[in-house]
Design a protein around this motif. Structure first.
Motif, mmCIF file in Angstrom:
data_model
loop_
_atom_site.group_PDB
_atom_site.id
_atom_site.type_symbol
_atom_site.label_atom_id
_atom_site.label_comp_id
_atom_site.label_asym_id
_atom_site.label_seq_id
_atom_site.Cartn_x
_atom_site.Cartn_y
_atom_site.Cartn_z
ATOM 1 N N HIS A 165 17.091 19.149 13.192
ATOM 2 C CA HIS A 165 17.011 18.599 14.500
ATOM 3 C C HIS A 165 15.696 17.973 14.909
ATOM 4 O O HIS A 165 14.559 18.556 14.810
ATOM 5 C CB HIS A 165 17.585 19.633 15.442
ATOM 6 C CG HIS A 165 17.959 19.374 16.756
ATOM 7 N ND1 HIS A 165 16.688 19.119 17.998
ATOM 8 C CD2 HIS A 165 18.842 19.248 17.561
ATOM 9 C CE1 HIS A 165 17.439 18.982 19.088
ATOM 10 N NE2 HIS A 165 18.453 18.888 18.757
ATOM 11 N N GLY A 172 20.897 23.466 18.443
ATOM 12 C CA GLY A 172 21.233 22.457 17.787
ATOM 13 C C GLY A 172 21.194 22.497 16.188
ATOM 14 O O GLY A 172 22.263 22.259 15.481
ATOM 15 N N ASP A 179 28.614 24.161 11.389
ATOM 16 C CA ASP A 179 29.314 23.023 10.540
ATOM 17 C C ASP A 179 29.568 22.812 9.264
ATOM 18 O O ASP A 179 30.458 22.906 8.622
ATOM 19 C CB ASP A 179 29.037 21.697 11.400
ATOM 20 C CG ASP A 179 29.951 20.545 11.366
ATOM 21 O OD1 ASP A 179 31.035 20.528 11.833
ATOM 22 O OD2 ASP A 179 29.338 19.423 10.750
ATOM 23 N N PRO A 396 25.211 16.599 8.350
ATOM 24 C CA PRO A 396 26.525 16.296 9.303
ATOM 25 C C PRO A 396 26.676 14.813 9.380
ATOM 26 O O PRO A 396 25.777 14.185 9.736
ATOM 27 C CB PRO A 396 26.199 17.014 10.499
ATOM 28 C CG PRO A 396 25.014 18.134 10.395
ATOM 29 C CD PRO A 396 24.280 17.465 9.245
ATOM 30 N N ILE A 401 19.249 13.135 11.967
ATOM 31 C CA ILE A 401 19.110 12.692 13.204
ATOM 32 C C ILE A 401 17.307 12.915 13.504
ATOM 33 O O ILE A 401 16.848 12.589 14.421
ATOM 34 C CB ILE A 401 19.758 13.157 14.506
ATOM 35 C CG1 ILE A 401 19.669 14.684 14.418
ATOM 36 C CG2 ILE A 401 21.190 12.486 14.205
ATOM 37 C CD1 ILE A 401 20.449 15.255 15.662
ATOM 38 N N HIS B 22 25.266 20.535 22.137
ATOM 39 C CA HIS B 22 23.902 21.121 21.573
ATOM 40 C C HIS B 22 23.059 20.201 20.696
ATOM 41 O O HIS B 22 21.828 20.187 20.232
ATOM 42 C CB HIS B 22 23.916 22.262 21.080
ATOM 43 C CG HIS B 22 24.683 23.607 21.611
ATOM 44 N ND1 HIS B 22 24.252 23.572 22.980
ATOM 45 C CD2 HIS B 22 25.769 24.122 21.518
ATOM 46 C CE1 HIS B 22 25.132 24.660 23.331
ATOM 47 N NE2 HIS B 22 25.948 24.932 22.710
ATOM 48 N N THR B 23 23.881 19.105 20.008
ATOM 49 C CA THR B 23 22.965 18.167 19.503
ATOM 50 C C THR B 23 23.818 16.975 18.866
ATOM 51 O O THR B 23 24.865 16.640 19.359
ATOM 52 C CB THR B 23 23.029 18.816 17.779
ATOM 53 O OG1 THR B 23 22.553 18.042 16.804
ATOM 54 C CG2 THR B 23 24.448 19.253 17.182
ATOM 55 N N ASP B 24 22.999 15.941 18.564
ATOM 56 C CA ASP B 24 23.316 14.571 18.462
ATOM 57 C C ASP B 24 23.804 14.268 17.219
ATOM 58 O O ASP B 24 24.287 13.136 16.746
ATOM 59 C CB ASP B 24 22.452 13.285 18.806
ATOM 60 C CG ASP B 24 22.057 13.190 20.117
ATOM 61 O OD1 ASP B 24 22.759 13.485 21.201
ATOM 62 O OD2 ASP B 24 20.845 13.007 20.472
ATOM 63 N N ALA B 25 23.833 15.392 16.237
ATOM 64 C CA ALA B 25 24.155 15.451 14.885
ATOM 65 C C ALA B 25 25.552 14.952 14.699
ATOM 66 O O ALA B 25 26.368 15.480 15.482
ATOM 67 C CB ALA B 25 23.827 16.670 14.110
ATOM 68 N N ARG B 26 26.241 14.203 13.814
ATOM 69 C CA ARG B 26 27.792 14.130 13.589
ATOM 70 C C ARG B 26 28.450 15.444 13.240
ATOM 71 O O ARG B 26 28.993 15.523 12.265
ATOM 72 C CB ARG B 26 27.845 12.853 12.719
ATOM 73 C CG ARG B 26 27.178 11.632 13.408
ATOM 74 C CD ARG B 26 27.300 10.316 12.459
ATOM 75 N NE ARG B 26 26.289 9.308 12.929
ATOM 76 C CZ ARG B 26 26.656 8.297 13.729
ATOM 77 N NH1 ARG B 26 27.843 8.051 13.824
ATOM 78 N NH2 ARG B 26 25.812 7.580 13.886
ATOM 79 N N ILE B 27 28.577 16.126 13.988
ATOM 80 C CA ILE B 27 29.075 17.576 13.649
ATOM 81 C C ILE B 27 30.733 17.497 14.140
ATOM 82 O O ILE B 27 31.068 16.624 15.037
ATOM 83 C CB ILE B 27 28.632 18.684 14.148
ATOM 84 C CG1 ILE B 27 28.320 18.763 15.724
ATOM 85 C CG2 ILE B 27 27.241 18.853 13.707
ATOM 86 C CD1 ILE B 27 28.231 20.046 16.194
ATOM 87 N N ALA B 28 31.513 18.595 13.450
ATOM 88 C CA ALA B 28 32.845 18.387 13.882
ATOM 89 C C ALA B 28 33.698 17.236 13.855
ATOM 90 O O ALA B 28 34.298 16.933 14.775
ATOM 91 C CB ALA B 28 33.102 19.062 15.156
#
Lengths: 459, 258
Positions: A165, A172, A179, A396, A401, B22-28
């Motif tokens: 993160h 985060g 995930d 992810p 990121i 909670h994050t900009d990560a490509r989760i779910a």
């Protein structure tokens, strides 16, 4: 010593062994940038033909970086196992290739010979090999390591869960970890690249991951990929360090540019061992490498980037690591220009490391200024799965990121396991089944909203 | 087209989709077999397409010149020794030096001395420069003028790396060089601008001689804040007659900066 080879009356002269190695290397932008690459296609093959006729013994006599000047050279020469070498000592590089590929050379023989192979010998023979040769020989090797689970067994394919993160935000990071776990990722390690390299930030992340692991009794290990001096500092303050991480290179000067030496690595290795946190084994180091790092640090000493990379594996194998991976496409197009060069380099790195007895994984990756895309990564990850690569990254959606590059996703690992019939590390696989995330046939199950991890994990 | 007797193929969404807050990560993202659902796959491709287009974007010299002249600045268009984008990506050394014609262009100007030389360079995202650089400079210029600092003509540099500002700054006899350059595009930030300053620029300097302000874009470091930070660095650099690691402390911060 000078070498020469004649093709149709044209005499090619190579002033020394490192020049033969550089000119024999399949083309990549970094060697051209360093002005070490062959100038023509013919010169490259002339160098390869020259190399094929050089005896492996020569590599013990002719150091490509002087013994007096470089502690990596001293490590390579001083730790060379002459009795293991005796099986192959009468070979030329070309004969060595034939021996490696032949039906009668099996995993046990490769394992026995490994301490007698120097990085330069591995690099040399790789330069005579096509991609399929690199895959075929690597696939014969089995390098197994252990900490809280068993990695590298035949038929297994593991992942480092990489929940980075940009501000190290705990929620985060936890969201990405969750995930990943729900997608079956994280058996090699859960490893965070910290945005802030401070003792307090690193300690906080270590405690967070350790608490998660204990709460759900996950048979894996965690790591914050900070500098080794910082790991030493937080270990003194009793932070829960499973694995000590460090980026390493193949020349003394490269390692100086990383702020490390062999003695510093040894100190960290001893400190991590003394914590005795492993349950099924005690491989406590995690190293990252990558072609081009020596040139980037202006520390390549006139040696081509693939040979420099192989020399880094001598540093790695001294400390019996749990994990090693090349971050192959991260360095950028001035070293590896496109998908073709990245693919070739990854297969070379995986082959050389396996031959030298290392538990090799690959960060299958690229940056946006490289001539590469997801299709190139799909091809490479499939090839590495076939080659028996120990692990890849799990990010992810393949989008890191924090480091701003594209690696492999949790989905990519599932794809490789599915098409090649590979499974996670046995202890982790049993845990996934216990959690109801995987069925008895190894198929991932979609978690319900009521799943324990979703209800009980603090995000 | 789906009809009522042929229902659309339904993909269940991951029950932890709310964690995206909670994050900009490509989760779910959900999955189809081991693959990405079509929408997620195309979203990624679009982000990569933006990044790739940024790499191959070029400086809009006409628009930039007009905008800079409106600010009362004179403009000079110059090129590095790089011929093509392919060469640019493989030969960073050539992107750090002006070509012969460009050197001549500066030399025939017979430049006097100046406090600050300003360069706009394409770097890895010319579009970042096209979009943001004039806005930052417009907010910086009044502060420079109020501090009594003079500026050399603004150089628009094609196929350029950060260190080209050393070449340009020394030819323009500037005390300090300031270069605005397109950063390596990320999937979520294809048009991010960086600014680097170097005290007493001259060819051969390396990164430890520079200070950097990065991630300048409306969704990152906004123009006004960027201009303020840059002015602070410029003023401190000229006052202490140095730049780089010596200007910033251990934590990467200036004294008094939080």
């Amino acid at each position: 010593m000078a070498y020469q080879h004649t093709i149709r009356h044209h005499v090619y002269n190579f002033q020394d062994l490192k020049t033969v190695l550089a000119k024999a290397s399949p083309f990549r932008s970094g060697d051209a940038l360093a002005e070490l690459a062959a100038h023509t296609y013919e010169e490259r093959v002339a160098a390869q033909m020259t190399l094929a006729n050089i005896s492996l013994n020569v590599f013990l006599r002719e150091a490509i970086i002087p013994y007096e000047r470089d502690e990596v050279t001293r490590l390579i020469i001083d730790s060379h196992d002459a009795s293991a070498f005796s099986v192959i000592q009468h070979f030329t590089v070309g004969e060595f290739r034939n021996w490696l590929l032949s039906d009668t050379t099996n995993a046990a023989m490769l394992h026995a010979v490994s301490p007698g192979i120097t990085p330069e010998m591995a690099a040399a023979v790789s330069k005579l090999m096509r991609n399929q040769d690199l895959i075929a020989v690597a696939q014969k090797c089995e390098v197994v390591t252990q900490f809280r689970n068993t990695l590298g067994l035949k038929g297994r394919f593991s992942t480092r869960l990489q929940p980075n993160h940009p501000t190290d935000d705990p929620r985060g990071i936890a969201a990405s970890m969750l995930d990943g776990l729900l997608y079956g990722s994280g058996d090699a390690v859960i490893g965070i690249n910290p945005a802030t390299d401070s003792p307090s930030a690193v300690t906080k992340l270590l405690h967070m991951m350790d608490a998660l692991r204990q709460q759900f009794d996950i048979p894996t290990q965690s790591c914050v990929l900070c500098h080794v001096t910082l790991a030493l500092e937080v270990m003194q303050r009793q932070a829960p360090v499973d694995l000590v991480f460090q980026s390493i290179g193949g020349t003394e000067k490269t390692n100086q540019s990383f702020g490390i030496s062999l003695s510093l690595l040894h100190e960290a290795y001893e400190a991590a061992l003394s914590l005795q946190r492993g349950t099924v084994g005690n491989n406590v180091m995690y190293f990252e490498t990558g072609q081009g790092s020596s040139l980037s640090a202006q520390a390549h000493e006139g040696v081509d980037q693939q040979t420099c990379e192989a020399r880094a594996y001598a540093v790695a194998r001294k400390f019996k690591p749990l994990l090693v991976n090349s971050v192959v496409g991260f360095i950028g197009p001035e070293y590896l220009y496109d998908g073709k060069q990245i693919t070739r380099a990854a297969l070379e790195d995986h082959f050389c490391a396996k031959l030298l007895g290392l538990p090799m994984g690959v960060d299958v990756c690229y940056t946006n200024h490289a001539e590469a895309d997801q299709d190139d990564m799909d091809n490479l990850v499939t090839l590495l799965g076939v080659a028996g690569c120990n692990f890849i990254m799990g990010v992810p959606g393949a989008d890191d990121i924090m480091l701003n590059y594209q690696s492999t996703s949790f989905h990519d690992a599932l794809y490789v396991r599915q098409v090649l019939g590979l499974r996670p590390a046995p202890e982790f696989e049993a845990w996934l089944m216990q959690q109801g995330l995987m069925d008895a046939y190894g198929k991932m199950l979609p978690p319900q909203a009521s799943h324990r991890l979703l209800k009980e994990m603090k995000v | 087209m789906s009809t009522s007797d042929k229902p659309a193929f339904h993909i269940p969404s991951d029950p932890w989709i709310s964690l995206r807050a909670h994050t900009d990560a490509r989760i779910a993202l959900g999955r189809v077999g081991a693959g990405l659902p079509t929408n997620a796959s195309l979203d990624f491709k679009l982000a990569h397409a933006h990044a790739r287009d940024a790499i191959y974007s070029t400086l809009d010299n006409a628009a930039l010149t007009t905008a800079l002249e409106t600010l009362g600045l004179s403009v000079l268009s110059l090129q590095s020794q790089v011929q093509t984008r392919q060469e640019y990506l493989q030969r960073p050394d050539l992107g750090r030096r002006l070509n012969a014609a460009s050197r001549k262009k500066i030399e025939t100007l017979l430049p006097g001395t100046a406090d600050v030389s300003i360069v706009f360079a394409d770097g890895l995202s010319a579009e970042a420069v096209n979009l943001h650089a004039v806005h930052v400079l417009a907010q910086l210029l009044p502060a420079l003028a109020a501090a009594g600092l003079s500026t050399a003509p603004v150089v628009l540099a094609d196929q350029a790396r950060v260190a080209i500002a050393d070449d340009i700054g020394s030819l323009l006899k500037a005390e300090l060089s300031l270069i605005f350059i397109g950063e390596r595009p990320g999937l979520t930030s294809p048009h991010s601008l960086g600014a680097y300053l170097t005290y007493h620029p001259k060819p051969g300097l390396t990164d430890e001689s520079r200070n950097c302000i990065s991630n300048i874009r409306p969704e990152g470091l906004v123009y006004a804040d960027a201009a303020q930070k840059i002015f602070y660095l410029v003023a401190e650099s000229l006052r202490r007659k140095l730049s780089g690691v010596m200007l910033k402390g251990e934590g990467g911060l200036l004294a008094g900066e939080k």
